[in-house]
Design a protein around this motif. Structure first.
Motif, PDB file in Angstrom:
ATOM      1  N   SER A 167     -91.684 -51.861  86.988  1.00  0.00           N
ATOM      2  CA  SER A 167     -91.515 -50.814  86.087  1.00  0.00           C
ATOM      3  C   SER A 167     -92.712 -49.581  86.395  1.00  0.00           C
ATOM      4  CB  SER A 167     -91.563 -51.236  84.671  1.00  0.00           C
ATOM      5  OG  SER A 167     -93.064 -51.818  84.580  1.00  0.00           O
ATOM      6  N   GLY A 168     -92.350 -48.380  86.200  1.00  0.00           N
ATOM      7  CA  GLY A 168     -93.445 -47.572  86.741  1.00  0.00           C
ATOM      8  C   GLY A 168     -93.018 -46.081  85.918  1.00  0.00           C
ATOM      9  N   PRO A 169     -93.729 -44.966  86.237  1.00  0.00           N
ATOM     10  CA  PRO A 169     -93.507 -43.748  85.596  1.00  0.00           C
ATOM     11  C   PRO A 169     -91.976 -43.142  85.806  1.00  0.00           C
ATOM     12  CG  PRO A 169     -95.506 -43.777  86.464  1.00  0.00           C
ATOM     13  CD  PRO A 169     -94.919 -45.082  87.176  1.00  0.00           C
ATOM     14  N   ARG A 170     -91.628 -42.525  84.870  1.00  0.00           N
ATOM     15  CA  ARG A 170     -90.337 -41.746  85.378  1.00  0.00           C
ATOM     16  C   ARG A 170     -90.314 -40.594  86.264  1.00  0.00           C
ATOM     17  NH1 ARG A 170     -88.960 -40.693  79.175  1.00  0.00           N
ATOM     18  NH2 ARG A 170     -91.258 -40.230  79.087  1.00  0.00           N
ATOM     19  N   VAL A 171     -89.263 -40.553  86.980  1.00  0.00           N
ATOM     20  CA  VAL A 171     -89.246 -39.462  88.097  1.00  0.00           C
ATOM     21  C   VAL A 171     -88.813 -38.156  87.713  1.00  0.00           C
ATOM     22  CG1 VAL A 171     -87.890 -39.053  90.037  1.00  0.00           C
ATOM     23  CG2 VAL A 171     -88.732 -41.420  89.604  1.00  0.00           C
ATOM     24  N   GLY A 172     -89.361 -37.284  88.325  1.00  0.00           N
ATOM     25  CA  GLY A 172     -88.652 -35.666  88.403  1.00  0.00           C
ATOM     26  C   GLY A 172     -89.025 -35.118  86.724  1.00  0.00           C
ATOM     27  N   ARG A 181     -95.535 -38.443  80.508  1.00  0.00           N
ATOM     28  CA  ARG A 181     -95.305 -38.343  81.950  1.00  0.00           C
ATOM     29  C   ARG A 181     -95.410 -39.804  82.918  1.00  0.00           C
ATOM     30  NH1 ARG A 181     -98.389 -33.617  84.416  1.00  0.00           N
ATOM     31  NH2 ARG A 181    -100.055 -34.716  83.724  1.00  0.00           N
ATOM     32  N   SER A 182     -96.400 -40.319  81.895  1.00  0.00           N
ATOM     33  CA  SER A 182     -96.876 -41.889  82.568  1.00  0.00           C
ATOM     34  C   SER A 182     -96.421 -42.933  82.021  1.00  0.00           C
ATOM     35  CB  SER A 182     -98.395 -42.135  82.599  1.00  0.00           C
ATOM     36  OG  SER A 182     -99.056 -40.771  83.473  1.00  0.00           O
ATOM     37  N   MET A 183     -95.475 -42.767  80.796  1.00  0.00           N
ATOM     38  CA  MET A 183     -95.141 -43.785  80.387  1.00  0.00           C
ATOM     39  C   MET A 183     -94.144 -44.825  81.090  1.00  0.00           C
ATOM     40  SD  MET A 183     -96.192 -44.015  77.332  1.00  0.00           S
ATOM     41  CE  MET A 183     -95.542 -44.373  75.593  1.00  0.00           C
ATOM     42  N   PRO A 184     -94.383 -46.183  81.523  1.00  0.00           N
ATOM     43  CA  PRO A 184     -93.532 -46.778  82.299  1.00  0.00           C
ATOM     44  C   PRO A 184     -92.292 -47.305  81.940  1.00  0.00           C
ATOM     45  CG  PRO A 184     -95.163 -48.028  81.096  1.00  0.00           C
ATOM     46  CD  PRO A 184     -95.355 -46.827  80.775  1.00  0.00           C
ATOM     47  N   TRP A 185     -91.434 -46.284  81.782  1.00  0.00           N
ATOM     48  CA  TRP A 185     -90.246 -46.463  81.230  1.00  0.00           C
ATOM     49  C   TRP A 185     -89.049 -46.293  82.310  1.00  0.00           C
ATOM     50  CZ3 TRP A 185     -90.723 -43.206  75.988  1.00  0.00           C
ATOM     51  CH2 TRP A 185     -91.523 -43.983  75.179  1.00  0.00           C
ATOM     52  N   ARG A 186     -89.622 -46.499  83.724  1.00  0.00           N
ATOM     53  CA  ARG A 186     -88.488 -46.426  84.821  1.00  0.00           C
ATOM     54  C   ARG A 186     -88.511 -48.276  85.350  1.00  0.00           C
ATOM     55  NH1 ARG A 186     -90.017 -45.193  90.317  1.00  0.00           N
ATOM     56  NH2 ARG A 186     -88.368 -45.558  91.648  1.00  0.00           N
TER      57      ARG A 186
END
Length: 191
Positions: A167-172, A181-186
DNA sequence: TTTACGATCTAT
DNA sequence: TAGATCGTAAAT
């Protein structure tokens, strides 16, 4: 094969984003079955999430996100691309999972008609690419993913091994303020 | 009515 | 690294 039921999508959107990894996106065009294994997703969660389209409230575009879970939210962006989401969570709470990448399984000839000029690894490795590959446009906006009638649904698949889920931050979303911006929702599956 | 911009992709 | 290209929502 089992079509994912509405209760699956009614779960908390961040959990659903992770649980969708390994599931099978299915599209039926003129009786031809296209499918792919979901391998990358992102969660967008509520009006307070400033990366979510529903940040400015209920509008004609975002209305579907406020409706019942299990419907498709297909939006148009950058003047030329379509992206597919699954509406999740409770009714009246706007949330959706963006399908960012799938691995093609069925209907490779049909997919190749639109993506064949690129190497297969690049057929569906982006949210707009998978929509082009599966011929998904605004026509599919708001359809019910829990029914096979409209030609687009998601089937159960093997659970991804927990140690392979990243998991990590969302893109774009560079211009979105913190903490969103940094929520690890990817979420994605390592190889 | 006008403006600014975007949950992207591709070619350079 | 920039260009394509237009719906959406906010500003005028």
């Amino acid at each position: 094969m089992t079509v994912l039921a509405r209760a699956f999508y009614e779960q908390e959107v961040v959990d659903t984003a992770r649980l969708l990894l390994g599931k099978r996106l299915v599209r039926e065009i003129d009786g031809i079955r296209l499918s792919g294994t979901i391998c990358e997703t992102e969660a967008y969660r509520g009006e307070e999430d400033l990366a979510c389209h529903a940040k400015s409230g209920r509008t004609p575009r975002t209305a579907v996100m406020y409706g019942p879970a299990g419907h498709a939210y297909v939006y148009f962006t950058y003047g030329m691309h379509w992206c597919l989401n699954a509406v999740c969570g409770a009714e009246d709470f706007p949330a959706a999972v963006l399908l960012r990448a799938i691995w093609p399984v069925d209907g490779l000839d049909e997919i190749a008609k639109r993506r064949g000029r690129f190497p297969r690894e690049q057929w569906c490795n982006g949210p707009a690419k998978l929509c082009q590959a599966f011929s998904i446009t605004g026509e599919q906006n708001t359809i019910d993913l829990c029914s096979t009638r409209s030609g687009l649904w998601i089937e159960d698949g093997p659970e991804s091994a927990p140690e392979k889920i990243c998991s990590g931050p969302r893109v774009g979303i560079q211009s979105v303020p913190e903490p969103w911006r940094s929520m690890p929702w990817r979420f994605w599956v390592s190889e």
